[in-house]
Structures are given as C-alpha cells and as structure tokens.
Design a protein around this motif. Structure first.
Motif, mmCIF file in Angstrom:
data_model
loop_
_atom_site.group_PDB
_atom_site.id
_atom_site.type_symbol
_atom_site.label_atom_id
_atom_site.label_comp_id
_atom_site.label_asym_id
_atom_site.label_seq_id
_atom_site.Cartn_x
_atom_site.Cartn_y
_atom_site.Cartn_z
ATOM 1 N N ILE A 49 87.996 73.274 17.983
ATOM 2 C CA ILE A 49 86.588 73.703 17.923
ATOM 3 C C ILE A 49 85.709 72.703 18.676
ATOM 4 N N ALA A 50 85.944 71.419 18.406
ATOM 5 C CA ALA A 50 85.132 70.371 19.042
ATOM 6 C C ALA A 50 85.348 70.332 20.556
ATOM 7 N N PHE A 116 79.823 67.247 16.281
ATOM 8 C CA PHE A 116 78.422 67.162 15.865
ATOM 9 C C PHE A 116 77.477 67.503 17.013
ATOM 10 N N THR A 117 77.845 67.152 18.226
ATOM 11 C CA THR A 117 77.009 67.494 19.371
ATOM 12 C C THR A 117 76.807 69.007 19.448
ATOM 13 N N ARG A 118 77.862 69.757 19.169
ATOM 14 C CA ARG A 118 77.767 71.219 19.179
ATOM 15 C C ARG A 118 76.873 71.715 18.025
ATOM 16 N N ILE A 119 77.103 71.178 16.841
ATOM 17 C CA ILE A 119 76.311 71.587 15.675
ATOM 18 C C ILE A 119 74.847 71.217 15.878
ATOM 19 N N PHE A 146 76.911 66.993 8.147
ATOM 20 C CA PHE A 146 77.315 66.024 9.170
ATOM 21 C C PHE A 146 76.404 64.797 9.155
ATOM 22 N N VAL A 147 75.109 65.026 9.017
ATOM 23 C CA VAL A 147 74.180 63.890 8.994
ATOM 24 C C VAL A 147 74.480 62.989 7.798
ATOM 25 N N LYS A 152 75.000 60.553 12.716
ATOM 26 C CA LYS A 152 73.965 59.935 13.554
ATOM 27 C C LYS A 152 74.034 58.403 13.539
ATOM 28 N N LEU A 153 74.978 57.855 12.814
ATOM 29 C CA LEU A 153 75.093 56.398 12.721
ATOM 30 C C LEU A 153 75.886 55.842 13.900
ATOM 31 N N PRO A 154 75.651 54.566 14.260
ATOM 32 C CA PRO A 154 76.507 53.909 15.248
ATOM 33 C C PRO A 154 77.949 53.846 14.722
ATOM 34 N N LYS A 155 78.905 53.745 15.622
ATOM 35 C CA LYS A 155 80.320 53.789 15.264
ATOM 36 C C LYS A 155 80.709 52.785 14.166
#
Length: 695
Positions: A49-50, A116-119, A146-147, A152-155
């Motif tokens: 999916i991703a 997450f970029t897609r969502i 996802f949030v 949205k956090l750094p790795k």
C-alpha cells in the motif's frame, strides 16, 4: 494464506457454522508460528500500500488499509479470547511475548513515512475528494492514529515512542496476569456449621462447587470471584470471616510478592507521561481525551466532582442508618467496609420488606437470557436461535444465530456465563469478527459480526438452575447491550463498526439496555420462580422497583472515587508513589472510612490492562446519556415505542463510529443531555431540587 504444514489452517480459515472458527481444531501450540506468519503477511500488505506507484486515493490507500491484515485479525481474535476467557500457563507465557511484539508491529506501521505521506495528502485534500460522511470519519481516524503513533516526529523520537509503547504493552499484560494469579490462588475454605451462619442455599451451592474445583470435597470455598465474594460479604453473619475475605479481595495486586503491581503502576504512569509529552500533550489524560465527547480533563473532573458532592452526602446518611442497626444489635464497632454490604442488605430487607435471597429464586439465568433476547426482539425485530452441539472455545459456551424479521442471519452470538479459574474476573463483550461491507481478497463481500459476551456468574451444582442477583441480571443486560452494538452494526468500513466509537460513548448502548430489565412487563414475564414457575408476586415486584435507588450513595462513592484517582494519575507530571497519590486524592475528597474504591489501583485492570486509562469516567459520562435516552421512551408512555426504537437503532446501535457521537445522539434525541436525569435516576437528587439549585 499460509499453507505449509507448520501452520494450523483452522486459525485462518474459519469454516464452522456460518464462518465460525473451528475451535475444536485449535491447540495452544498453534499460535506462536501463526502469529509470526500473520505479522509478516500484514507487513507485506502495508509495504504494498505504501509503495503503490499510483497517486493516493481513498480506495487504494484507506480502503486497502481497512481490509489489510485479515490473517492477523483472525489469529489475534482467537488468541486474546483465549487469554481472557480460558487461559493457562502456555497462553500466558505466549501473551508476555506477543504483547510487545504486536506493539512493535503497529508502531512500525504508524511510523511508515511513505504510508503517512499518502494518508496526509488525502487528509489535506479531503474536502475536495467527494467523500461520504463515513469515509471522512474513517480517513480522519487513520490520520489521527498515525499522528498519535508519532508519524510527524523526527526519526529518533519515533523510535523512542515505539520503545515506550512496547514497554507499556508488556507491563499491561503482566499487570493483568498478576491480578488473575491473586484471584486464582486465594480461597477461604470453610466447614459446615457456624462458618456458614447466614449463608443462603444458592451461595452454599456455589461455594461447594468452588471447593470441589480445588479438591476440597464436602467443604465450602469463598473465592475472589465477584459472584461469590460479594454475596458472602452480604450474607455472612461471621464478621471475622467477612473481614478476612474482604482484606484478601482488596489486596489483589498489593502483596509484597511476585504478583505485586505497585511498581508496575509507577512505571506505566511514567511511561504514559513520556508518551504524552513526546506527542505534544500536557499530560496523558489530554492525549486520551482528544477525540472524545468529554474533550478535556477539566470537563471530566467537573462532572465527577459535581456527582461526588451529592454521593458522599447520601452515603453519610446511609452510613448513619447502618450505625444505628449495629447499635440495635447490641454491638459497638464502627462501620467498616466489610460491614457495609451486610448491614445494607438487612436495612433493605426491613425498609422494603424483601431480601436478595428472596429475590434470587425469581432470577434464573436462563430466563434472564430469554428476557435479553425478547427485549431485543421488541425493540429491534431480531430473535436468537440456539445451535446446540456447535463447538466453542469452552464447553460452557453457547452459540446462537441472530436473525431479523425476514429470517435473514444478521450475526452470530456466543454466551460464556460461568466463572472458572481460567477466566479473568469481570464481564465483557468482544468480537471474533466485526461487521463491514467491503470486498475481501478471497472474494467475500463484507463479513458477518461474530460477537461474544463473557460473564462470571457462579456455576450451580449439577441439575440446579443458576440463580442471579439483581446486579448479576443487570450485568447480563449490560453486556448484551454491548453485543447488540456489534450485532446491529450497519456500516461499510470495519474501523468504525459496532463499538468502534469514542470511549465515553461506547457505554451508552450497554447502560441504556439495562433499563429494560426492570420494565414491569419484562419482570412479570421472565422473573418466575425456579421451582413453581409462578411469576414474581406484584408486591415483591413493586418493592424491587421502589428499591432501585437504595444504597446509591455507597455505589456512587465507590465508582466516583476510582474515576477521580484515575484522572489524578493521568494529569500529573510525575507519580513517584502511586499509592500516596491514591491516598492523597481520597483524603482530599473526604472518602468515608467505611467505603473503599471500587477498584484500588493495584487491581484496577480497567486503567492498567483494559484500555480505560484516563477513561474510567466514561461509565458515568454514558450514564448521563443513557438516563436521558431512556427518558425519551418514558415520555411516550411506552418502553417499547416503535418510533423511538427505530430512531435508537438507526442513530445509536447501527451507525458505530460512522458519524460524530454528539451528532448521533442529537439525531436520536434532538438535544444533548444535562446530568440532571442521571442524578435523579440514581436517587441523588430530585428534579425539584435541581430546579431550585439552578434558580
């Protein structure tokens, strides 16, 4: 689908009655390798999916996510059912391994940047996508999920969050296993004679059965199962034995041994606070209350404090009555927690001229189950057809088809009613499969809900009926209300199916359903004597209805103190000593010495292993809703008013989380409620008093 010989296909291919799992083909040893295969299969689906080269659409991203992980859903449903309702050492060992492994798996998905970029792109453009209301709710749920998983956090912070969640999963599992061990390992073995002073026959039978299970033939066991300990505390004339049993009951998880949960509580609270701060919330309660009806800790505490003041005042009046009765018996001891239930029952017997023992012969488990089904038929047009001989996960479990007026199969329902040492305490609803309408990869179109209820009623002796207390009967109705929420679901997407709603809305369908137990027409038909078949006499029925708010101060203080401690734990930055925080909250509240929290922290499974952290208040929040909702029927003069029942089904029981809960409630009732109806229902105030205070 795994097909190599190392996998038991019965875990994944459910080909029993109407798609029921083949429980008789499962073994404890099947789960470990099946989980590994299912986790790998789900990860592969997520990567597909991703990595889809096409631009993100609702169908190729969100809908695809909704049906991904079918194998994992199936093996998980079977395993967690076994872990809660029929566990053993093998399952518990695997549970300690699986819990953190599942946490790692879902953390990895939540931190999948490409996914997450897609969502995120879909959410940013959602107003222009032509989505239905349900699709918008589903997309929003995925985006917020996802949030909150750290997308949205750094790795480095994502990895830290995943580690925190993994530790929390393991600690929550250990907490629950410790409580179960304490419940399983303690019993007070009694002999006949003075040890049983005051104990009615139905309780003697249950205690004898528990003693036999422990190899004590001819004796009687007081266990920490609520279906035995509570009636023992109610009826036993032996104050020394009541105290001994009560102290064991409240000491679960607090014993200075290997099952002591106090250190686990401290660690879990610290980890939860770290999680909240990483995600940008002031505390864990703010994180958990985001996307609920209550919305803020302040709103929760306002409701709880408002009710507390009235409850503690009423409890003081109730305690004064108990103290008078103790003095009248020629005794001079103060009212202690192991006295309350005993003397409250005597006062109820005097004031309303009936006792729990007098009522119990009219509350047969079989008849109350029939009553649950009848109410559902009258309100929602469904009926239950029991299917004998269908294997379930334990011989005591019963299987029912649920059919509508056209005889269409709408759900399967499993009822698991009796206590056993392999089952955790309490009562709950869960599902093996949730309703939805999406096409699946194997060609099926949607899925039938497969719902189950678990209770812990005392199992009767062979050949005798199971007799319930009024509280037991309410529990049965409560859990079946949850079951109806799952079985009547009529949505497209699985993530918003049935009980997939906010925590402080999920208790509305269950608590509301309890009201129909005491509708006179239902009690008259189903409250019949187990020996004579005669209906409950009108005089006794009238007394039962008149006594509905008896002891409400005690009951509400028990609950509200627990909810306030829960909120205190989850709104503080650092909790070095949880038991000191608990004691401090209770002291500040002015907790009566004669009452304890319904769930002291070391065995408070709702908030440390059951998903209600910073959410125990939700039972009362929903109680505000359910009192107002039942009033809608009362205002028509008909508890089964067809128009109201249709609105209830269409706007509450069938929509799941497909619409906002406030909008759902207003569509049913036309307005949002105030706490007034709930306070009146509990007997803590009258409408006249409330009108006066408003003035």
């Amino acid at each position: 689908m795994p097909s190599t010989p190392q996998f038991n296909p019965a875990l994944f291919e459910w080909n029993g009655l109407h798609g029921l799992p083949r429980f008789d083909a499962l073994n404890d040893g099947d789960f470990a390798s099946a989980f590994d295969a299912a986790l790998a299969a789900h990860e592969k689906e997520i990567d597909e999916i991703a990595g889809n080269p096409e631009a993100p659409t609702f169908e190729n991203t969100v809908a695809a996510l909704e049906i991904a992980g079918d194998q994992l859903s199936r093996v998980s449903a079977l395993f967690w059912n076994r872990a809660g309702a029929h566990t053993n050492d093998t399952i518990q060992t695997l549970e300690r391994d699986i819990s953190p492994k599942m946490s790692r798996h879902y953390s990895k998905i939540g931190m999948n940047a490409a996914l997450f970029t897609r969502i995120d792109a879909l959410w940013e453009a959602h107003e222009s996508l032509g989505l239905s209301l349900e699709q918008t709710r589903v997309l929003e749920r995925h985006w917020k999920g996802f949030v909150k998983s750290g997308a949205k956090l750094p790795k480095p912070e994502q990895e830290k969050l995943a580690g925190l969640n993994e530790k929390l999963a393991g600690l929550g599992t250990q907490f629950g296993q410790n409580v179960l061990a304490d419940e399983k390992n303690w019993a007070l073995i009694l002999s006949d004679g003075a040890d049983l002073d005051g104990i009615p026959e139905f309780l003697k039978d249950a205690m004898a059965a528990s003693a036999r299970e422990r190899g004590e033939e001819g004796k009687f066991a007081v266990t920490l199962s609520r279906s035995i300990i509570e009636p023992f505390l109610t009826f036993s004339e032996r104050r020394d034995l009541r105290e001994q049993a009560f102290e064991a009951w409240v000491a679960r998880g607090e014993n200075d041994g290997v099952t002591d949960n106090r250190g686990i509580i401290r660690d879990m609270l610290a980890l939860r606070d770290e999680v909240a701060k990483l995600l940008g919330y002031g505390n864990f309660a703010e994180l958990k209350l985001d996307n609920t009806m209550a919305k803020t800790p302040g709103a929760v505490n306002h409701l709880l404090r408002q009710v507390w003041a009235k409850a503690v005042k009423r409890a003081g009046e109730e305690e004064a009555d108990i103290a008078k009765l103790i003095a009248a018996e020629g005794k001079n001891h103060e009212v202690m927690p192991w006295d309350w239930r005993h003397y409250a029952e005597k006062i109820r017997a005097q004031r309303f001229n009936f006792s729990e023992a007098e009522l119990k012969p009219y509350l047969q488990l079989e008849k109350i189950i029939d009553a649950c089904f009848d109410v559902a038929g009258r309100l929602f047009g469904i009926r239950a057809v029991e299917k004998k001989g269908v294997p379930a996960y334990h011989p005591d479990v019963r299987v029912f088809e649920i059919r509508d007026r056209e005889d269409t199969l709408v759900a399967l329902f499993l009822g698991d009613y009796f206590a056993r040492s392999s089952k955790r305490s309490g009562a709950w609803m869960s599902s093996f499969q949730s309703q939805h309408k999406l096409p699946l990869k194997d060609g099926r179109q949607g899925e039938l809900p497969i719902i189950y209820n678990v209770c812990n009623f005392a199992k009767p002796a062979e050949g005798k009926p199971a007799l319930l207390s009024l509280d037991d009967a309410r529990t049965l109705f409560h859990e079946f209300g949850h079951a109806l929420h799952g079985m009547l679901s009529n949505v497209t997407y699985p993530s918003v199916s049935g009980t997939g709603v906010s925590r402080d809305f999920v208790e509305l369908p269950s608590q509301l359903y309890e009201h129909w137990l005491t509708v006179p027409a239902i009690l008259k038909q189903y409250a019949v004597h187990f020996e004579t078949g005669e209906p409950m006499p009108q005089a006794l029925l009238d007394k039962v209805l008149a006594a509905r708010t008896f002891n409400s101060g005690f009951n509400t203080v028990e609950f509200t103190s627990s909810a306030l401690v829960d909120m205190a734990f989850h709104t503080r930055d650092k909790v070095e000593d949880p038991m000191a925080v608990q004691a401090g909250v209770l002291s500040e509240l002015g907790m009566p010495k004669s009452i304890v929290m319904r769930h002291a922290s070391p065995h408070f499974q709702h908030i440390f292993s059951g998903g209600y952290s910073a959410g125990y208040y939700s039972y009362m929040w929903s109680e505000v809703l359910d009192a107002d909702a039942f009033a809608a029927f009362e205002e028509t003069g008909d508890a089964f008013n067809r128009e109201m029942a249709a609105k209830l089904k269409d706007n509450i029981y069938s929509v799941g989380g497909a619409i906002d809960p406030e909008d759902a409630y207003k569509a049913f009732r036309g307005k949002l409620p105030s706490p007034d109806a709930m306070l009146v229902k509990k007997g803590l105030a009258t409408f006249e008093e409330l009108s006066g205070s408003d003035a």
